[in-house]
Design an enzyme around this catalytic site. Structure first.
Site, mmCIF file in Angstrom:
data_model
loop_
_atom_site.group_PDB
_atom_site.id
_atom_site.type_symbol
_atom_site.label_atom_id
_atom_site.label_comp_id
_atom_site.label_asym_id
_atom_site.label_seq_id
_atom_site.Cartn_x
_atom_site.Cartn_y
_atom_site.Cartn_z
ATOM 1 N N MET A 279 -10.170 -5.314 -11.242
ATOM 2 C CA MET A 279 -9.982 -5.733 -9.847
ATOM 3 C C MET A 279 -8.547 -6.023 -10.174
ATOM 4 O O MET A 279 -7.388 -6.454 -9.351
ATOM 5 C CB MET A 279 -10.996 -6.977 -10.167
ATOM 6 C CG MET A 279 -10.604 -7.781 -8.965
ATOM 7 S SD MET A 279 -11.840 -9.865 -8.663
ATOM 8 C CE MET A 279 -13.285 -8.662 -8.550
ATOM 9 N N TYR B 177 -13.839 -0.280 -18.504
ATOM 10 C CA TYR B 177 -14.702 -0.531 -18.063
ATOM 11 C C TYR B 177 -15.325 0.346 -18.094
ATOM 12 O O TYR B 177 -14.562 1.905 -17.494
ATOM 13 C CB TYR B 177 -15.477 -1.522 -16.481
ATOM 14 C CG TYR B 177 -15.134 -2.641 -16.410
ATOM 15 C CD1 TYR B 177 -16.172 -3.715 -16.687
ATOM 16 C CD2 TYR B 177 -14.189 -3.168 -15.531
ATOM 17 C CE1 TYR B 177 -15.772 -5.374 -16.969
ATOM 18 C CE2 TYR B 177 -13.574 -4.252 -15.652
ATOM 19 C CZ TYR B 177 -14.942 -5.438 -15.832
ATOM 20 O OH TYR B 177 -14.994 -6.600 -16.110
ATOM 21 N N LYS C 256 1.325 0.135 13.926
ATOM 22 C CA LYS C 256 0.035 -0.657 13.632
ATOM 23 C C LYS C 256 -0.670 -1.834 12.376
ATOM 24 O O LYS C 256 0.675 -0.808 11.778
ATOM 25 C CB LYS C 256 -0.819 0.039 14.645
ATOM 26 C CG LYS C 256 -1.052 1.197 14.001
ATOM 27 C CD LYS C 256 -1.514 2.906 14.486
ATOM 28 C CE LYS C 256 -1.676 3.745 13.449
ATOM 29 N NZ LYS C 256 -2.413 4.942 14.243
HETATM 30 C C1 PLP Z 1 -1.443 5.959 14.529
HETATM 31 C C2 PLP Z 1 -1.006 6.787 15.389
HETATM 32 C C3 PLP Z 1 0.155 7.772 15.043
HETATM 33 C C4 PLP Z 1 1.163 7.902 14.654
HETATM 34 O O1 PLP Z 1 0.806 8.442 13.597
HETATM 35 P P1 PLP Z 1 1.273 9.355 11.909
HETATM 36 O O2 PLP Z 1 0.856 10.272 11.630
HETATM 37 O O3 PLP Z 1 1.123 7.827 11.093
HETATM 38 O O4 PLP Z 1 2.808 9.418 12.387
HETATM 39 C C5 PLP Z 1 0.354 8.328 16.308
HETATM 40 N N1 PLP Z 1 -0.069 8.549 17.476
HETATM 41 C C6 PLP Z 1 -1.737 7.618 17.051
HETATM 42 C C7 PLP Z 1 -1.989 7.558 19.129
HETATM 43 C C8 PLP Z 1 -1.557 6.796 16.840
HETATM 44 O O5 PLP Z 1 -2.478 6.159 16.313
#
Ligand code: PLP
Length: 357
Positions: A300, A252, A35
């Site tokens: 930045m 800054y 993802k």
């Molecule tokens: C992102 C996600 C994972 C993976 O989690 P990690 O901590 O990155 O291993 C597993 N299950 C679901 C539902 C997620 O959204």
């Protein structure tokens, strides 16, 4: 020459980490969680690295699922938040995606929409995370309803743990297993649960962060000690140096003040590249392969490295912000965040190159 910052992605390291995850859960298949554009690493690049060994991919965006299908990936692809409207459901069916079902609205759409073929689904139970999922106790009724819908080829029971990286999973695991019919396929384990709680492995584990070389619990266990390799190396160069006298300040807000003469290097990397602005003075950084610290506020486009023990460092000297030689977990910990956020925040303006090219 262009601005010297770039992110180097190592597909071999990603593959190594995926195979390590699989070896730690040898009875299970492993969703390769890609993802958010593979946690900022590039969904297609990462998927290609495991094309012949991946059991399946898990993500959220239909667009990313489409990219994988168009590139010829035939493995199961799981939509971790399911679909959001009927159009999404139909597109998921067309692309032969697996869907998470976590809400009543999705069940209604599923029941009301004629589909070209039955889908595979994960029924998500809320066992205490209180984010997505049906109250666990509704499970028996939901399973009956799903079977009656005739829309599903396969149902896997799923939950997500809130504290697999910390306090543990006992209460959630008890609540989940109380609902799990004997012999029913299930999926519960993120990276932390995969590594710590083998009883939760089930039919499908769901490793994410460990695939990218981040430890899911860096305070207790380093990525290196797990055997993980960094996949993203964010690197740049020194583009200027300054020599300070005692009392001089840096950047800054004049947050850093020199208490003795010192030399500093200005690095072409700032928060617009994805480096965390809240990383304080003292955050680790590698200059010419040597560990030193940042000083002053991240701006930045630039941050500043202490060159105290680096007399040879000058304009052009290579700098590693995280990755090979400097765990992202160490930078994240100093900045009060997690490696997930560093990776995902990599800015579009940073050129990405594949290691070995
Ligand atoms: C992102 C996600 C994972 C993976 O989690 P990690 O901590 O990155 O291993 C597993 N299950 C679901 C539902 C997620 O959204």
């Amino acid at each position: 020459m262009s601005r010297p910052i770039l992110a180097r992605i190592d597909p071999a390291a990603f593959r190594h980490n995926y195979l390590l995850a699989k070896a730690r859960a040898p009875q299970s298949r492993a969703w390769c969680v890609v993802k958010a554009n593979a946690y900022g690493h590039g969904v297609l690049r990462c998927a290609e690295a495991v094309r012949d060994v991946a059991d399946g991919f898990a993500l959220l965006d239909l667009a990313e699922a489409r990219i994988l299908r168009e590139a010829g990936f035939t493995q199961p692809i799981l939509l971790l938040e399911g679909f959001f409207d009927v159009e999404g459901l139909l597109e998921a069916a067309r692309l032969d995606l697996d869907v998470v079902l976590h809400d009543e609205s999705q069940l209604r759409m599923l029941e009301a929409t004629p589909l070209p073929a039955p889908l595979s689904a994960c029924l998500k139970l809320n066992t205490g995370m209180n984010r997505l999922g049906f109250p666990a106790e509704q499970c028996p009724g939901l399973l009956v309803r799903l079977q009656q819908s005739g829309k599903l080829a396969q149902i896997t029971l799923m939950t997500h743990f809130s504290d697999a990286d910390g306090e543990g999973i006992d209460a959630q695991w008890t609540r989940f297993t109380a609902q799990l019919p004997a012999g029913m396929p299930f999926s519960c384990s993120n990276s932390a649960a995969l590594l710590r709680f083998p009883q939760t492995h089930g039919n499908w584990v769901r490793p994410g962060i460990m695939l990218y070389g981040g430890s899911p619990m860096p305070a207790a266990l380093s990525a290196e000690s797990i055997g993980l390799r960094p996949v993203m190396t964010l690197q740049s160069r020194i583009i200027a140096t300054q020599t300070l006298v005692a009392g001089d300040t840096v950047g800054y807000g004049s947050l850093f003040r020199a208490d003795k003469p010192m030399r500093i290097g200005i690095v072409a990397c700032g928060y617009a590249d994805g480096y965390p602005r809240h990383a304080p003075s003292g955050t680790p950084v590698l200059v010419d392969g040597q560990l030193t610290r940042t000083v002053g506020r991240v701006s930045m486009d630039m941050l500043v490295a202490d060159l105290e023990h680096l007399p040879q460092a000058s304009v052009g000297t290579p700098v590693v912000l995280w990755g090979e030689g400097l765990p992202a977990d160490d930078v994240a910990t100093s900045a009060g965040t997690v490696s997930y956020e560093l990776f995902c925040a990599l800015a579009p303006r940073v050129p990405v190159v594949q290691a070995g090219h």
